[in-house]
Design an enzyme around this catalytic site. Structure first.
Site, PDB file in Angstrom:
ATOM      1  N   CYS A  33       0.498  29.487 -14.982  1.00  0.00           N
ATOM      2  CA  CYS A  33      -0.079  30.114 -16.168  1.00  0.00           C
ATOM      3  C   CYS A  33      -0.843  29.080 -16.990  1.00  0.00           C
ATOM      4  CB  CYS A  33       1.020  30.749 -17.005  1.00  0.00           C
ATOM      5  SG  CYS A  33       2.011  31.866 -16.033  1.00  0.00           S
ATOM      6  N   GLU A  34      -1.872  28.520 -16.402  1.00  0.00           N
ATOM      7  CA  GLU A  34      -2.683  27.471 -17.031  1.00  0.00           C
ATOM      8  C   GLU A  34      -4.085  27.586 -16.488  1.00  0.00           C
ATOM      9  OE1 GLU A  34      -1.679  24.193 -18.447  1.00  0.00           O
ATOM     10  OE2 GLU A  34       0.464  24.618 -18.440  1.00  0.00           O
ATOM     11  N   TYR A  72       1.010  11.164  -3.375  1.00  0.00           N
ATOM     12  CA  TYR A  72       1.112  11.606  -4.769  1.00  0.00           C
ATOM     13  C   TYR A  72       0.941  13.117  -4.934  1.00  0.00           C
ATOM     14  CZ  TYR A  72       0.682   6.581  -5.345  1.00  0.00           C
ATOM     15  OH  TYR A  72       0.874   5.226  -5.241  1.00  0.00           O
ATOM     16  N   TYR A 102      -6.083  13.867 -13.110  1.00  0.00           N
ATOM     17  CA  TYR A 102      -7.137  12.836 -12.959  1.00  0.00           C
ATOM     18  C   TYR A 102      -8.499  13.392 -12.579  1.00  0.00           C
ATOM     19  CZ  TYR A 102      -2.640  10.684 -11.506  1.00  0.00           C
ATOM     20  OH  TYR A 102      -1.332  10.311 -11.381  1.00  0.00           O
ATOM     21  N   PRO A 132       0.818  -1.208   0.000  1.00  0.00           N
ATOM     22  CA  PRO A 132       0.000   0.000   0.000  1.00  0.00           C
ATOM     23  C   PRO A 132       0.856   1.264   0.000  1.00  0.00           C
ATOM     24  CG  PRO A 132      -0.035  -1.064   2.158  1.00  0.00           C
ATOM     25  CD  PRO A 132       0.870  -1.885   1.296  1.00  0.00           C
ATOM     26  N   GLY A 133       0.440   2.258  -0.742  1.00  0.00           N
ATOM     27  CA  GLY A 133       1.118   3.551  -0.729  1.00  0.00           C
ATOM     28  C   GLY A 133       0.142   4.612  -0.245  1.00  0.00           C
ATOM     29  N   ARG A 134      -0.843   4.895  -1.095  1.00  0.00           N
ATOM     30  CA  ARG A 134      -1.827   5.937  -0.807  1.00  0.00           C
ATOM     31  C   ARG A 134      -2.498   5.742   0.557  1.00  0.00           C
ATOM     32  NH1 ARG A 134      -4.726   8.411  -4.900  1.00  0.00           N
ATOM     33  NH2 ARG A 134      -4.205   6.654  -6.255  1.00  0.00           N
TER      34      ARG A 134
HETATM   35  N1  LLP Z   1       2.806  -1.353  -6.012  1.00  0.00           N
HETATM   36  C1  LLP Z   1       3.044  -1.007  -7.283  1.00  0.00           C
HETATM   37  C2  LLP Z   1       3.824  -1.895  -8.129  1.00  0.00           C
HETATM   38  C3  LLP Z   1       2.567   0.214  -7.782  1.00  0.00           C
HETATM   39  O1  LLP Z   1       2.807   0.550  -9.041  1.00  0.00           O
HETATM   40  C4  LLP Z   1       1.844   1.075  -6.938  1.00  0.00           C
HETATM   41  C5  LLP Z   1       1.329   2.358  -7.412  1.00  0.00           C
HETATM   42  C6  LLP Z   1       1.623   0.686  -5.612  1.00  0.00           C
HETATM   43  C7  LLP Z   1       2.110  -0.559  -5.186  1.00  0.00           C
HETATM   44  C8  LLP Z   1       0.888   1.533  -4.621  1.00  0.00           C
HETATM   45  O2  LLP Z   1      -0.424   1.788  -4.995  1.00  0.00           O
HETATM   46  P1  LLP Z   1      -1.377   2.595  -3.999  1.00  0.00           P
HETATM   47  O3  LLP Z   1      -1.565   1.761  -2.776  1.00  0.00           O
HETATM   48  O4  LLP Z   1      -0.730   3.885  -3.689  1.00  0.00           O
HETATM   49  O5  LLP Z   1      -2.633   2.785  -4.774  1.00  0.00           O
HETATM   50  N2  LLP Z   1      -0.212   8.937  -9.217  1.00  0.00           N
HETATM   51  C9  LLP Z   1      -1.482   8.230  -9.094  1.00  0.00           C
HETATM   52  C10 LLP Z   1      -1.310   6.866  -8.498  1.00  0.00           C
HETATM   53  C11 LLP Z   1      -0.352   5.988  -9.260  1.00  0.00           C
HETATM   54  C12 LLP Z   1      -0.089   4.660  -8.600  1.00  0.00           C
HETATM   55  C13 LLP Z   1       1.128   4.022  -9.169  1.00  0.00           C
HETATM   56  N3  LLP Z   1       1.480   2.754  -8.612  1.00  0.00           N
HETATM   57  C14 LLP Z   1      -2.432   9.103  -8.276  1.00  0.00           C
HETATM   58  O6  LLP Z   1      -2.040  10.189  -7.871  1.00  0.00           O
HETATM   59  O7  LLP Z   1      -3.568   8.717  -8.068  1.00  0.00           O
END
Ligand code: LLP
Length: 432
Positions: free
Chosen positions: A362-363, A391, A335, A292-294
């Site tokens: 400027c957009e 992000y 998005y 998990p990231g987000r």
């Molecule tokens: N693992 C892999 C291989 C990934 O490519 C990603 C995210 C994650 C884990 C983590 O995903 P998450 O839990 O954060 O959903 N910039 C976009 C999101 C791009 C996600 C890219 N990969 C945004 O701002 O919504």
């Protein structure tokens, strides 16, 4: 808009994060300012870790996807919490190593890793390299052989799952630039290729079906498909894979209408699905990794801005201009991502005015959101946008030569600078 536990309204009626008054933070550090709650981040990591203990007898690990928010301090925090990390470039790898993050707890991702990146990953002994395609297998094998090492890898599979999310963040379907396809036999060919290689050892399989997904079913389904593939690998090649990396993608609540499931329920559903599939195929349970990231950092972050001019266009809309915008948060531009905002000094009052939050680039598309409910704003107000922990900083740019804002970390009433804001001299530092 107080969706995260770290957010509250204090006795002065001001928005607070981790008990720190946001007006005080804005005054102390200036705006624009990213603020991240360490308490919230830690809580989220523990939720995932505990859910692996509760539903899967602890046979798994959390690898924080550091692309969501990357700086030295987040790797220090993950190190302290015993989490692994996912890095997706030599730059993320370098940042992790710069604070002595244990290399064996790093997963190295990317669909076009370069030879120097792979060489560095092999040299430092990264835990797993998650290989995306055949060219990379060939390249990594030669890097491993010249280093005289046997490199432990996972291969990234497209499980053919198409979750309901934004097109730009869907990755599990066949028409995706990431990974080996199952349907075409490409994934099985990759397994055979690795088995015949000298430098590589295949430990398991990886998938990541997309991001900001609310529905648990696609994750459970992906897990089932992946176990099915592991069973097919054993049947066709005799190789017993022991690791299943299920990626990230769990959605968070940015606005009222978002309704994500509790984090624990992902592991509950996924573990049920893995256990059932393993029983069906008579496979031992694999070691599971979640990435998990987000959902670890997203709700932990807010951005503070100072309001500039309020432009009322009668019968059309009201623009509330900010001292930041798409350069520090490009997600609406990219998005049409949704956020909530408030006037930090009057956070308890009703948000009964609709504004379009406009940045200073400027957009015309430089917006944080349109028709957002907020307290009646005035020039000079501190405006807080919530849910900006993922992000935002990691996708910030210097468009219009705007310096990137600093990042402050809060923890139970205290605050500390973790990333300095850029100066004008930083902006010209690389210019010749
Ligand atoms: N693992 C892999 C291989 C990934 O490519 C990603 C995210 C994650 C884990 C983590 O995903 P998450 O839990 O954060 O959903 N910039 C976009 C999101 C791009 C996600 C890219 N990969 C945004 O701002 O919504």
């Amino acid at each position: 808009m107080l969706y995260a536990d770290c957010l509250s309204i204090n006795s002065l009626g001001h928005l607070a994060i981790d008990g720190c008054d946001t007006l005080m933070l804005a005054e102390h550090y200036g705006t624009p300012l990213y603020v991240m709650s360490e308490t919230e981040i830690e809580k989220n990591v523990r939720l995932y870790q505990d859910s692996i203990t509760d539903y899967y007898d602890g046979r798994g690990s959390v690898a924080y996807a550091s692309k969501a928010f990357c700086c030295k301090e987040i790797y220090r925090i993950m190190k302290r919490l015993g989490a692994s990390v996912d890095v997706a470039s030599g730059g993320e790898l370098h940042t992790a190593l710069s604070v002595d993050f244990p290399p064996e707890r790093i997963f190295f991702h990317g669909n076009n890793k370069t030879a120097p990146e792979l060489a560095r990953a092999v040299e430092v002994g990264v835990g797993r390299i998650v290989v995306d395609n055949l060219s990379e297998l060939e390249l990594l094998d030669s890097v491993a052989r010249s280093a005289g090492k046997r490199v432990l890898i996972q291969i990234r599979i497209k499980p053919g799952i198409d979750p309901d999310t934004h097109d730009f963040v869907r990755t599990g379907q066949i028409d995706s630039k990431f990974g080996f396809a199952l349907e075409t036999g490409e994934a099985m060919d990759a397994v055979r290729w690795v088995m015949n290689s000298e430098g590589l050892e295949l430990m398991g399989v990886h998938c990541h079906i997309g991001s900001q997904i609310f529905d648990i079913n696609p994750f459970a389904h992906a897990a089932e498909v992946m176990v099915g593939f592991m069973a097919a690998v054993r049947k066709e090649t005799g190789l017993a894979l022991t690791e299943l990396n299920l990626g990230g993608g769990f959605g968070i609540r940015y606005v009222e209408s978002h309704n994500p499931a509790a984090y624990q329920s992902y592991m509950e559903a996924v573990s049920r699905s893995v256990k059932a599939a393993c029983a069906q195929h008579e496979l031992p349970l694999p070691f599971i990794t979640l990435e998990p990231g987000r959902s670890i950092v997203g709700a932990a972050g807010i951005t503070l801005y100072t309001a500039g001019a309020v432009k009322k266009i009668p019968g059309v809309r009201t623009y509330l201009t900010l001292d930041g915008g798409m350069a520090d948060n490009p997600r609406y531009a990219l998005y049409h991502a949704e956020y909530d905002a408030c006037v930090a000094a009057r956070a308890a009052e009703p948000r009964d005015t609709l504004v379009t939050l406009a940045g200073r680039c400027c957009e015309s598309g430089d917006l944080i959101g349109e028709h957002m409910p907020i307290q009646p704003p005035q020039e000079g107000d501190i405006i807080a946008v919530t849910g900006t922990g993922a992000y935002n900083y990691s996708m910030a740019s210097n468009y219009n030569r705007l310096p990137r804002p600093p990042v402050v970390m809060t923890r139970e009433g205290s605050h500390r600078l973790i990333v300095r804001g850029e100066s004008y001299d930083d902006l010209i530092a690389q210019d010749i």
